[in-house]
Design a protein around this motif. Structure first.
Motif, PDB file in Angstrom:
ATOM      1  N   PHE A  23     -11.690 121.679  38.457  1.00  0.00           N
ATOM      2  CA  PHE A  23     -12.905 122.550  38.578  1.00  0.00           C
ATOM      3  C   PHE A  23     -12.255 123.946  38.316  1.00  0.00           C
ATOM      4  CE2 PHE A  23     -14.921 118.589  40.527  1.00  0.00           C
ATOM      5  CZ  PHE A  23     -16.114 118.740  39.751  1.00  0.00           C
ATOM      6  N   ALA A  24     -11.305 124.410  38.795  1.00  0.00           N
ATOM      7  CA  ALA A  24     -10.847 125.770  38.663  1.00  0.00           C
ATOM      8  C   ALA A  24     -10.646 126.139  37.376  1.00  0.00           C
ATOM      9  CB  ALA A  24      -9.551 126.044  39.569  1.00  0.00           C
ATOM     10  N   CYS A  25      -9.960 125.319  36.624  1.00  0.00           N
ATOM     11  CA  CYS A  25      -9.962 125.473  34.985  1.00  0.00           C
ATOM     12  C   CYS A  25     -11.262 125.439  34.251  1.00  0.00           C
ATOM     13  CB  CYS A  25      -9.135 124.347  34.390  1.00  0.00           C
ATOM     14  SG  CYS A  25      -7.034 124.255  34.845  1.00  0.00           S
ATOM     15  N   LEU A  26     -11.989 124.699  34.555  1.00  0.00           N
ATOM     16  CA  LEU A  26     -13.200 124.728  34.043  1.00  0.00           C
ATOM     17  C   LEU A  26     -14.305 125.772  34.188  1.00  0.00           C
ATOM     18  CD1 LEU A  26     -15.393 122.858  32.452  1.00  0.00           C
ATOM     19  CD2 LEU A  26     -16.229 122.070  34.824  1.00  0.00           C
ATOM     20  N   PHE A  27     -14.355 126.300  35.397  1.00  0.00           N
ATOM     21  CA  PHE A  27     -15.303 127.263  35.869  1.00  0.00           C
ATOM     22  C   PHE A  27     -14.709 128.694  35.540  1.00  0.00           C
ATOM     23  CE2 PHE A  27     -17.494 123.843  38.219  1.00  0.00           C
ATOM     24  CZ  PHE A  27     -18.441 124.138  37.820  1.00  0.00           C
ATOM     25  N   LEU A  28     -13.194 128.874  35.732  1.00  0.00           N
ATOM     26  CA  LEU A  28     -12.649 130.207  35.590  1.00  0.00           C
ATOM     27  C   LEU A  28     -12.259 130.519  34.064  1.00  0.00           C
ATOM     28  CD1 LEU A  28     -10.402 130.462  38.595  1.00  0.00           C
ATOM     29  CD2 LEU A  28     -12.514 131.599  38.161  1.00  0.00           C
ATOM     30  N   PHE A  29     -11.775 129.362  33.456  1.00  0.00           N
ATOM     31  CA  PHE A  29     -11.400 129.650  31.790  1.00  0.00           C
ATOM     32  C   PHE A  29     -12.262 129.195  30.774  1.00  0.00           C
ATOM     33  CE2 PHE A  29      -7.771 129.441  34.676  1.00  0.00           C
ATOM     34  CZ  PHE A  29      -7.082 130.463  34.409  1.00  0.00           C
ATOM     35  N   ASP A 118      -5.038 140.013  18.999  1.00  0.00           N
ATOM     36  CA  ASP A 118      -5.272 139.084  19.927  1.00  0.00           C
ATOM     37  C   ASP A 118      -4.854 139.277  21.300  1.00  0.00           C
ATOM     38  OD1 ASP A 118      -6.196 136.608  20.682  1.00  0.00           O
ATOM     39  OD2 ASP A 118      -4.174 135.796  20.280  1.00  0.00           O
ATOM     40  N   LYS A 119      -5.661 139.355  22.270  1.00  0.00           N
ATOM     41  CA  LYS A 119      -5.521 139.223  23.798  1.00  0.00           C
ATOM     42  C   LYS A 119      -6.144 138.421  24.410  1.00  0.00           C
ATOM     43  CE  LYS A 119      -5.033 144.171  23.187  1.00  0.00           C
ATOM     44  NZ  LYS A 119      -5.220 145.705  23.767  1.00  0.00           N
ATOM     45  N   SER A 120      -5.425 137.275  24.951  1.00  0.00           N
ATOM     46  CA  SER A 120      -6.357 136.225  25.644  1.00  0.00           C
ATOM     47  C   SER A 120      -5.504 135.447  26.352  1.00  0.00           C
ATOM     48  CB  SER A 120      -6.775 135.367  24.313  1.00  0.00           C
ATOM     49  OG  SER A 120      -5.671 134.755  23.566  1.00  0.00           O
ATOM     50  N   PHE A 121      -6.003 134.669  27.198  1.00  0.00           N
ATOM     51  CA  PHE A 121      -5.397 133.591  27.904  1.00  0.00           C
ATOM     52  C   PHE A 121      -5.416 132.580  26.840  1.00  0.00           C
ATOM     53  CE2 PHE A 121      -7.565 135.695  31.619  1.00  0.00           C
ATOM     54  CZ  PHE A 121      -6.454 135.582  32.426  1.00  0.00           C
ATOM     55  N   GLY A 140      -1.212 114.820  32.245  1.00  0.00           N
ATOM     56  CA  GLY A 140      -1.530 116.430  32.046  1.00  0.00           C
ATOM     57  C   GLY A 140      -2.658 116.678  31.719  1.00  0.00           C
ATOM     58  N   LEU A 141      -3.387 117.673  32.313  1.00  0.00           N
ATOM     59  CA  LEU A 141      -4.583 118.433  31.674  1.00  0.00           C
ATOM     60  C   LEU A 141      -4.189 119.601  31.436  1.00  0.00           C
ATOM     61  CD1 LEU A 141      -7.022 116.801  34.801  1.00  0.00           C
ATOM     62  CD2 LEU A 141      -6.907 115.979  32.257  1.00  0.00           C
ATOM     63  N   THR A 142      -4.699 120.089  30.221  1.00  0.00           N
ATOM     64  CA  THR A 142      -4.533 121.395  29.608  1.00  0.00           C
ATOM     65  C   THR A 142      -5.521 122.014  28.793  1.00  0.00           C
ATOM     66  OG1 THR A 142      -3.376 120.599  27.679  1.00  0.00           O
ATOM     67  CG2 THR A 142      -2.059 121.068  29.472  1.00  0.00           C
ATOM     68  N   TYR A 143      -5.520 123.275  28.706  1.00  0.00           N
ATOM     69  CA  TYR A 143      -6.500 124.120  27.816  1.00  0.00           C
ATOM     70  C   TYR A 143      -5.609 124.930  27.037  1.00  0.00           C
ATOM     71  CZ  TYR A 143      -9.155 128.165  26.256  1.00  0.00           C
ATOM     72  OH  TYR A 143      -9.871 129.354  25.560  1.00  0.00           O
ATOM     73  N   ARG A 144      -5.853 125.060  25.749  1.00  0.00           N
ATOM     74  CA  ARG A 144      -5.194 125.905  24.860  1.00  0.00           C
ATOM     75  C   ARG A 144      -5.990 126.590  23.834  1.00  0.00           C
ATOM     76  NH1 ARG A 144      -1.560 121.729  21.437  1.00  0.00           N
ATOM     77  NH2 ARG A 144      -3.141 120.116  22.241  1.00  0.00           N
ATOM     78  N   HIS A 145      -5.751 127.953  23.827  1.00  0.00           N
ATOM     79  CA  HIS A 145      -6.287 128.777  22.886  1.00  0.00           C
ATOM     80  C   HIS A 145      -5.609 128.819  21.502  1.00  0.00           C
ATOM     81  CE1 HIS A 145      -9.873 131.549  22.421  1.00  0.00           C
ATOM     82  NE2 HIS A 145      -8.872 132.583  22.036  1.00  0.00           N
ATOM     83  N   GLY A 184     -12.911 135.450  16.427  1.00  0.00           N
ATOM     84  CA  GLY A 184     -13.054 134.014  16.830  1.00  0.00           C
ATOM     85  C   GLY A 184     -11.984 133.200  17.430  1.00  0.00           C
ATOM     86  N   GLY A 185     -11.857 132.136  17.601  1.00  0.00           N
ATOM     87  CA  GLY A 185     -11.162 131.215  18.099  1.00  0.00           C
ATOM     88  C   GLY A 185     -11.454 129.743  18.104  1.00  0.00           C
ATOM     89  N   ILE A 186     -10.317 128.945  18.265  1.00  0.00           N
ATOM     90  CA  ILE A 186     -10.347 127.333  18.505  1.00  0.00           C
ATOM     91  C   ILE A 186      -9.742 127.025  19.568  1.00  0.00           C
ATOM     92  CG2 ILE A 186      -9.901 125.190  17.659  1.00  0.00           C
ATOM     93  CD1 ILE A 186     -10.257 125.842  14.756  1.00  0.00           C
ATOM     94  N   GLU A 187     -10.453 126.368  20.690  1.00  0.00           N
ATOM     95  CA  GLU A 187      -9.979 125.916  21.835  1.00  0.00           C
ATOM     96  C   GLU A 187      -9.582 124.398  21.561  1.00  0.00           C
ATOM     97  OE1 GLU A 187     -12.755 127.541  21.895  1.00  0.00           O
ATOM     98  OE2 GLU A 187     -11.602 129.644  22.108  1.00  0.00           O
ATOM     99  N   ILE A 188      -8.657 123.966  22.438  1.00  0.00           N
ATOM    100  CA  ILE A 188      -8.306 122.521  22.493  1.00  0.00           C
ATOM    101  C   ILE A 188      -7.990 122.171  23.867  1.00  0.00           C
ATOM    102  CG2 ILE A 188      -6.569 120.739  21.757  1.00  0.00           C
ATOM    103  CD1 ILE A 188      -5.602 122.320  19.482  1.00  0.00           C
ATOM    104  N   TYR A 189      -8.939 121.098  24.392  1.00  0.00           N
ATOM    105  CA  TYR A 189      -8.625 120.567  25.758  1.00  0.00           C
ATOM    106  C   TYR A 189      -7.979 119.292  25.404  1.00  0.00           C
ATOM    107  CZ  TYR A 189     -12.577 123.825  26.244  1.00  0.00           C
ATOM    108  OH  TYR A 189     -13.063 125.157  26.328  1.00  0.00           O
ATOM    109  N   THR A 190      -6.964 118.919  26.333  1.00  0.00           N
ATOM    110  CA  THR A 190      -6.061 117.851  26.184  1.00  0.00           C
ATOM    111  C   THR A 190      -5.888 117.213  27.298  1.00  0.00           C
ATOM    112  OG1 THR A 190      -5.008 118.987  24.399  1.00  0.00           O
ATOM    113  CG2 THR A 190      -3.691 117.207  25.256  1.00  0.00           C
ATOM    114  N   LEU A 191      -5.756 115.775  27.224  1.00  0.00           N
ATOM    115  CA  LEU A 191      -5.501 114.977  28.244  1.00  0.00           C
ATOM    116  C   LEU A 191      -4.176 114.005  27.552  1.00  0.00           C
ATOM    117  CD1 LEU A 191      -5.547 113.063  30.972  1.00  0.00           C
ATOM    118  CD2 LEU A 191      -7.165 111.708  29.748  1.00  0.00           C
TER     119      LEU A 191
END
Length: 441
Positions: A23-29, A118-121, A140-145, A184-191
């Motif tokens: 939930f922290a990753c979802l709401f913060l990032f 580019d400046k980003s998490f 593993g649960l990850t978010y990648r910019h 812009g950007g593309i995000e990847i959410y990975t399990l």
């Protein structure tokens, strides 16, 4: 007690970690993706992946992969985890150049400026090991910019041509000014899941959810002035604007990884089957021209087009050696051609890296270096296409359960456009924080 209840009891605190950090990753990032929604065709975060250690070794990480950085290189490396791990990465990157040009007849001059920043998490994730019976599994649960852009272009050209008899009877002067703005950007959410298949042989699988959007803005002005017998006879000014936005539909892809260790040597293999990214492209164009005779020409057009980009098969292979406890050497080869909607060059790369760890009673300081080269055929088929070399340097600090890794990287970039080769450079800086979250029971 059923099997499901046994799993929940045996690993109750796994669920707490998962819920808390999930939930922290979802709401913060997740809201960070709204800061940038667009990208041009030229910048793909150097295609080096994520994680300070891996980046500092030039991306040569397929055989070395362990911890959360494995998600970007080889998911099989997750199986080495012995306790939960949390990681957060921040990236800063960019390139710029200015140039001037003129024809041999000195009737054409031009200049251009090009900037990308580019400046980003760019990475955040949580991984933890669990046991199903006697089998150890790491999740593993990850978010990648994955792709991130903030680019601006500006061009200015002037030309002059004569006509008529006697020569010169008249002259046409033309001035072009254009501005481009792409973001812009593309995000990847990975399990990801990984497990030992045999002794010293690990297998891993990642399911990637792709999401993102693209927008491009163009503004151009042309001033045409005609002179006859030294007197201005016509002046025409035209302004054109174009806005395009592509919204990617949520798409799922998979990565399969294998990693094998034999003595001082390790070998890795990562495969990505082909998949398609559907998207809708909304466009709006406007043009208006007015000349000194009072003649006006204008038009407007808008609409939506549905397209899809196909991502072909990709493969990465790597080998590493650990001749001493402190020294690691690795090399990788990878090939995968992204669709031209995202990057208009074949993405073949050869990478090499090394790490030397200095250990004291309280801290460990790893020193890292890497080199890489990218090459491929441009979509326009330019026979002058050259390889793009680069290097990376990094260092870290590890004390107890906390590690901080800092890396800088450089890429000498030959930008290909029709029959023109322009040499420029790209610079980047990445900072990664990794925390071990306690002892696994």
């Amino acid at each position: 007690m059923g099997f499901g209840g046994w799993i929940m009891r045996r690993n109750a605190f796994v669920c707490r970690y998962l819920l808390l950090y999930g939930f922290a990753c979802l709401f913060l990032f997740y809201p960070l993706r709204l800061l940038g929604q667009y990208f041009p065709e030229t910048w793909t975060n150097l295609a080096l992946g994520h994680g300070g250690r891996a980046l500092a070794m030039g991306g040569a990480y397929t055989a070395v992969a362990d911890g959360l950085a494995s998600v970007s290189y080889n998911p099989a490396g997750l199986a080495k985890l012995s306790r939960p791990e949390f990681s957060l990465g921040v990236a800063i990157g960019g390139q710029s150049f200015k140039s001037k040009a003129s024809s041999s007849a000195d009737d054409f001059v031009g200049s251009q400026e090009y900037r990308i920043a580019d400046k980003s998490f760019d990475f955040v994730g949580l991984a933890f090991p669990v046991k199903l019976g006697r089998r150890a599994i790491a999740i593993g649960l990850t978010y990648r910019h994955e792709f991130s852009f903030d680019a601006s272009y500006s061009y200015s050209f002037e030309s002059s041509s004569t006509f008529g008899t006697p020569v010169p009877y008249g002259r046409n002067d033309t001035v072009w000014d254009t501005d481009h703005d792409d973001h812009g950007g593309i995000e990847i959410y990975t399990l990801s899941m990984a497990t030992p298949l045999l002794k010293d042989l690990y297998i891993g699988l990642s399911m990637n959810v792709w999401d993102g959007a693209v927008a491009r803005h163009y503004w151009g002005r042309r001033d045409l002035i005609r002179y006859e017998n030294g007197l201005e006879t016509l002046r025409s000014t035209s302004i054109q604007t174009s806005d395009k936005r592509s919204n990617f539909r949520t798409t799922v892809s998979a990565d399969l990884g294998l990693q094998w260790t034999s003595g001082f040597f390790s070998f890795g293999l990562t495969l990505r089957p082909k998949f398609k990214i559907p998207y809708s492209e909304e466009y709006r164009e406007a043009y208006r021209s007015v000349d000194s005779d009072g003649w006006v020409s204008e038009y407007q057009d808008s609409g939506t087009v549905h397209r899809q980009a196909e991502w072909p098969w990709g493969v990465a292979v790597g080998a590493s050696a650990k001749p001493t406890r402190s020294l690691t050497i690795s090399c990788d080869f990878s090939t995968q051609k992204p669709p031209y909607d995202i990057d208009d060059n074949d993405n073949h790369s050869l990478r090499a890296g090394c790490e030397y760890r200095i250990s004291t009673d309280k801290v460990t300081i790893p020193l890292r270096a890497g080199a890489f080269v990218k090459w491929g055929q441009h979509i326009y088929g330019n026979s002058q296409r050259k390889a793009d070399p680069g290097f990376s340097l990094g260092a870290g600090l590890q004390r107890g359960d906390t590690a901080i890794d800092l890396v800088g990287f450089y890429l000498s970039w030959y930008q290909d456009s029709d029959d023109t080769i322009r040499k420029t450079s790209a610079l980047g800086l990445s900072l990664t924080l990794t925390l071990a979250l306690g002892v696994w029971d």
